[in-house]
Motif scaffolding. Structure first.
Motif, PDB file in Angstrom:
ATOM      1  N   PHE A 195      47.357  41.920  43.574  1.00  0.00           N
ATOM      2  CA  PHE A 195      46.531  41.909  42.363  1.00  0.00           C
ATOM      3  C   PHE A 195      45.268  42.731  42.612  1.00  0.00           C
ATOM      4  O   PHE A 195      44.336  42.277  43.292  1.00  0.00           O
ATOM      5  CB  PHE A 195      46.157  40.472  41.968  1.00  0.00           C
ATOM      6  N   LYS A 196      45.264  43.929  42.071  1.00  0.00           N
ATOM      7  CA  LYS A 196      44.116  44.819  42.237  1.00  0.00           C
ATOM      8  C   LYS A 196      43.541  45.236  40.885  1.00  0.00           C
ATOM      9  O   LYS A 196      42.800  46.195  40.778  1.00  0.00           O
ATOM     10  CB  LYS A 196      44.524  46.044  43.047  1.00  0.00           C
ATOM     11  N   CYS A 197      43.919  44.468  39.847  1.00  0.00           N
ATOM     12  CA  CYS A 197      43.438  44.781  38.500  1.00  0.00           C
ATOM     13  C   CYS A 197      42.135  44.035  38.226  1.00  0.00           C
ATOM     14  O   CYS A 197      41.633  43.300  39.070  1.00  0.00           O
ATOM     15  CB  CYS A 197      44.497  44.398  37.472  1.00  0.00           C
ATOM     16  N   LEU A 198      41.603  44.185  37.030  1.00  0.00           N
ATOM     17  CA  LEU A 198      40.351  43.537  36.648  1.00  0.00           C
ATOM     18  C   LEU A 198      40.569  42.227  35.915  1.00  0.00           C
ATOM     19  O   LEU A 198      39.611  41.597  35.490  1.00  0.00           O
ATOM     20  CB  LEU A 198      39.538  44.491  35.754  1.00  0.00           C
ATOM     21  N   GLY A 199      41.789  41.801  35.760  1.00  0.00           N
ATOM     22  CA  GLY A 199      42.086  40.614  34.967  1.00  0.00           C
ATOM     23  C   GLY A 199      42.777  41.009  33.684  1.00  0.00           C
ATOM     24  O   GLY A 199      42.955  42.192  33.369  1.00  0.00           O
ATOM     25  N   LEU A 200      43.176  40.010  32.898  1.00  0.00           N
ATOM     26  CA  LEU A 200      43.897  40.266  31.651  1.00  0.00           C
ATOM     27  C   LEU A 200      42.894  40.594  30.551  1.00  0.00           C
ATOM     28  O   LEU A 200      42.127  39.734  30.116  1.00  0.00           O
ATOM     29  CB  LEU A 200      44.728  39.034  31.280  1.00  0.00           C
ATOM     30  N   LEU A 201      42.871  41.847  30.110  1.00  0.00           N
ATOM     31  CA  LEU A 201      41.878  42.279  29.135  1.00  0.00           C
ATOM     32  C   LEU A 201      42.339  42.084  27.699  1.00  0.00           C
ATOM     33  O   LEU A 201      41.531  41.854  26.794  1.00  0.00           O
ATOM     34  CB  LEU A 201      41.521  43.753  29.372  1.00  0.00           C
ATOM     35  N   GLU A 202      43.664  42.174  27.454  1.00  0.00           N
ATOM     36  CA  GLU A 202      44.133  41.994  26.074  1.00  0.00           C
ATOM     37  C   GLU A 202      44.221  40.497  25.743  1.00  0.00           C
ATOM     38  O   GLU A 202      44.185  39.637  26.607  1.00  0.00           O
ATOM     39  CB  GLU A 202      45.494  42.671  25.866  1.00  0.00           C
ATOM     40  N   SER A 203      44.374  40.216  24.458  1.00  0.00           N
ATOM     41  CA  SER A 203      44.451  38.836  23.983  1.00  0.00           C
ATOM     42  C   SER A 203      45.685  38.144  24.552  1.00  0.00           C
ATOM     43  O   SER A 203      46.767  38.731  24.655  1.00  0.00           O
ATOM     44  CB  SER A 203      44.500  38.824  22.447  1.00  0.00           C
ATOM     45  N   TYR A 204      45.516  36.864  24.920  1.00  0.00           N
ATOM     46  CA  TYR A 204      46.624  36.103  25.502  1.00  0.00           C
ATOM     47  C   TYR A 204      46.466  34.649  25.098  1.00  0.00           C
ATOM     48  O   TYR A 204      45.355  34.091  25.089  1.00  0.00           O
ATOM     49  CB  TYR A 204      46.626  36.243  27.030  1.00  0.00           C
ATOM     50  N   CYS A 205      47.595  34.004  24.760  1.00  0.00           N
ATOM     51  CA  CYS A 205      47.577  32.597  24.336  1.00  0.00           C
ATOM     52  C   CYS A 205      47.807  31.705  25.561  1.00  0.00           C
ATOM     53  O   CYS A 205      48.956  31.481  25.971  1.00  0.00           O
ATOM     54  CB  CYS A 205      48.654  32.360  23.270  1.00  0.00           C
ATOM     55  N   TRP A 206      46.717  31.213  26.135  1.00  0.00           N
ATOM     56  CA  TRP A 206      46.826  30.378  27.327  1.00  0.00           C
ATOM     57  C   TRP A 206      47.279  28.973  26.964  1.00  0.00           C
ATOM     58  O   TRP A 206      46.988  28.468  25.890  1.00  0.00           O
ATOM     59  CB  TRP A 206      45.469  30.295  28.038  1.00  0.00           C
ATOM     60  N   TYR A 230      38.167  22.982  43.715  1.00  0.00           N
ATOM     61  CA  TYR A 230      37.068  22.976  42.756  1.00  0.00           C
ATOM     62  C   TYR A 230      37.482  23.518  41.392  1.00  0.00           C
ATOM     63  O   TYR A 230      38.411  24.297  41.251  1.00  0.00           O
ATOM     64  CB  TYR A 230      35.822  23.712  43.270  1.00  0.00           C
ATOM     65  N   ILE A 231      36.737  23.054  40.405  1.00  0.00           N
ATOM     66  CA  ILE A 231      37.014  23.380  39.000  1.00  0.00           C
ATOM     67  C   ILE A 231      35.818  24.144  38.429  1.00  0.00           C
ATOM     68  O   ILE A 231      34.668  23.765  38.644  1.00  0.00           O
ATOM     69  CB  ILE A 231      37.267  22.084  38.191  1.00  0.00           C
ATOM     70  N   GLU A 232      36.117  25.245  37.694  1.00  0.00           N
ATOM     71  CA  GLU A 232      35.064  26.058  37.082  1.00  0.00           C
ATOM     72  C   GLU A 232      35.478  26.511  35.693  1.00  0.00           C
ATOM     73  O   GLU A 232      36.676  26.555  35.380  1.00  0.00           O
ATOM     74  CB  GLU A 232      34.788  27.317  37.936  1.00  0.00           C
ATOM     75  N   ARG A 233      34.487  26.851  34.893  1.00  0.00           N
ATOM     76  CA  ARG A 233      34.761  27.497  33.612  1.00  0.00           C
ATOM     77  C   ARG A 233      34.748  29.003  33.866  1.00  0.00           C
ATOM     78  O   ARG A 233      33.766  29.556  34.383  1.00  0.00           O
ATOM     79  CB  ARG A 233      33.742  27.102  32.557  1.00  0.00           C
ATOM     80  N   ILE A 234      35.848  29.662  33.521  1.00  0.00           N
ATOM     81  CA  ILE A 234      36.060  31.069  33.868  1.00  0.00           C
ATOM     82  C   ILE A 234      36.282  31.893  32.601  1.00  0.00           C
ATOM     83  O   ILE A 234      37.078  31.511  31.737  1.00  0.00           O
ATOM     84  CB  ILE A 234      37.293  31.223  34.791  1.00  0.00           C
ATOM     85  N   PRO A 235      35.625  33.049  32.466  1.00  0.00           N
ATOM     86  CA  PRO A 235      35.932  33.961  31.339  1.00  0.00           C
ATOM     87  C   PRO A 235      37.392  34.428  31.435  1.00  0.00           C
ATOM     88  O   PRO A 235      37.906  34.637  32.536  1.00  0.00           O
ATOM     89  CB  PRO A 235      34.964  35.128  31.541  1.00  0.00           C
ATOM     90  N   GLN A 236      38.049  34.588  30.284  1.00  0.00           N
ATOM     91  CA  GLN A 236      39.468  34.955  30.290  1.00  0.00           C
ATOM     92  C   GLN A 236      39.717  36.297  30.975  1.00  0.00           C
ATOM     93  O   GLN A 236      40.798  36.515  31.541  1.00  0.00           O
ATOM     94  CB  GLN A 236      39.988  34.996  28.852  1.00  0.00           C
TER      95      GLN A 236
END
Length: 416
Positions: free
Chosen positions: A38-49, A86-92
């Motif tokens: 995983f060398k990307c920046l994360g999922l940038l498009e909309s996704y239904c979690w 541990y649990i955190e609030r993370i930006p999508q």
């Protein structure tokens, strides 16, 4: 089962998450694999979690970790790092859905203290803060007491840090009630040290053997404190009966002192003073070390002469820098041994030379010269006698006697 583990985190509800030391290599391999995949920046498009969905999380250290979605809401998701706890609030944008590693069980184990009931039946915030400060990223000893009813439940454990029971410590801080009577007994042993208790000497090599030493403190050119390495001295002459064994595996003194410094505010200040009494002493670096009381030096305010028993050095300190020593710290022999050097004596007395006030037969120049010979150096020694005092010959790396330099400088004479 008993094993060593690292506490990865303490949850807001007091759950203790541990990673067994035996799994560290395997976890590191998995982390390396995740970083390469995983060398990307994360999922940038909309996704239904979805709640419970597996993912990888980009942490604040820019590393990718395995995660699981706990709660969905707004632009951030509540995510648990399943290998850390541990649990955190993370930006999508810092998440990426994946099922690549779902077949590998979490490396961290959620735990609860066995037969330990928090005040009010749940861990209060100040108790959780205390647990987090005390345990996070620290190595501890785990005694498994009960398995959970289901595979995802909490393991019931007894946890020991620095040789002390965590349940006992939290009960002492009045954060909980420890139901195990043995724990209460250990609590009493932890906090209070009998006045007549004293330190023990380490086992010493047999006379005639040469062994590595470091000089940790000089009183005079002939009187020193030495620290030896038992691992390099296979043949020992026991200086005391008994040993440093305890209920659990022996934890090294440095580790025990590190834990003690984390919780030193919970230890009572010293209010009873007796010569040779063991105690904890705060040094100039703000850390606390093992010491013993020697004498009262000043009365207004009261100041006490103490000795740091693992170094041999002395200091005069106010009473607010003295605390009661935990009982379990007395099981470790002192690290510094008082010894007298043989083979030389002070040079002829000269009134015009500055003298050591407490040892006027020696010049201050001789003391400084000896310090230059031994300070910070790995030396070797050979014991000549144990009684009435430990008497040694002290050698440099090239097997020359250390005191020969003082004789060459005219600061000492040979003593046959």
């Amino acid at each position: 089962k008993i094993f060593q583990a690292v506490v990865s985190c303490v949850g807001h509800d007091g759950t203790i998450y541990i990673i067994p030391k035996s799994l560290e290599i395997e976890l590191n391999k998995l982390m390396t694999e995740i970083q390469s995949n995983f060398k990307c920046l994360g999922l940038l498009e909309s996704y239904c979690w979805k709640k419970g969905e597996a993912c990888v999380v980009r942490g604040s250290d820019t590393m990718w970790y395995r995660g699981k979605v706990i709660e969905i809401g707004g632009s951030t998701l509540q995510v648990q790092y399943i290998d850390r706890g541990y649990i955190e609030r993370i930006p999508q944008c810092h998440l990426y859905p994946t099922t690549s590693y779902t077949g590998i069980p979490p490396f961290c184990i959620p735990c609860q203290l066995y037969k330990t009931i928090p005040i009010g039946n749940f861990w209060q915030q100040d108790a959780v803060d205390c647990l987090q400060e005390l345990l996070t990223n620290e190595e501890v000893e785990i005694h498994v007491q009960e398995l959970p009813d289901n595979p995802w439940g909490k393991l019931s454990i007894s946890l020991y840090f620095g040789g002390m029971s965590l349940s006992s410590f939290m009960a002492y801080k009045k954060y909980c009630v420890a139901e195990d009577c043995q724990d209460i007994l250990k609590l009493v042993r932890f906090v209070y040290v009998p006045v007549l208790t004293s330190y023990t000497l380490p086992p010493l090599p047999v006379p005639g053997d040469t062994f590595p030493v470091r000089v940790t403190h000089l009183v005079s050119p002939k009187e020193v404190y030495i620290c030896l390495d038992p691992s390099k001295n296979p043949r020992m002459q026991s200086a005391t009966e008994g040993d440093a064994s305890c209920d659990s595996e022996v934890v090294c003194l440095d580790e025990a002192l590190k834990w003690c410094n984390k919780s030193v505010e919970s230890l009572p200040l010293l209010t009873h003073f007796q010569t040779e009494m063991p105690c904890l002493v705060e040094y100039q670096d703000g850390l606390w070390y093992r010491g013993k009381l020697l004498s009262v030096e000043e009365f207004n305010p009261v100041k006490i002469l103490v000795q740091f028993v693992d170094y041999g050095s002395f200091s005069v300190v106010p009473t607010d820098r003295l605390r009661q020593i935990p009982y379990h710290l007395l099981k470790y022999p002192v690290q510094a041994v008082r010894a007298f050097l043989t083979g030389f004596k002070p040079a002829s007395y000269d009134q015009n030379v500055e003298r050591i006030p407490y040892s006027p037969e020696w010049s201050v120049e001789a003391l400084w010269a000896m310090m230059e010979c031994v300070e910070g150096k790995q030396l070797s020694a050979s014991i000549l006698a144990f009684s009435p005092e430990v008497t040694i010959s002290l050698y440099e790396d090239d097997e020359n006697l250390v005191h020969m330099k003082l004789i060459e400088m005219g600061l000492a004479d040979l003593d046959e």
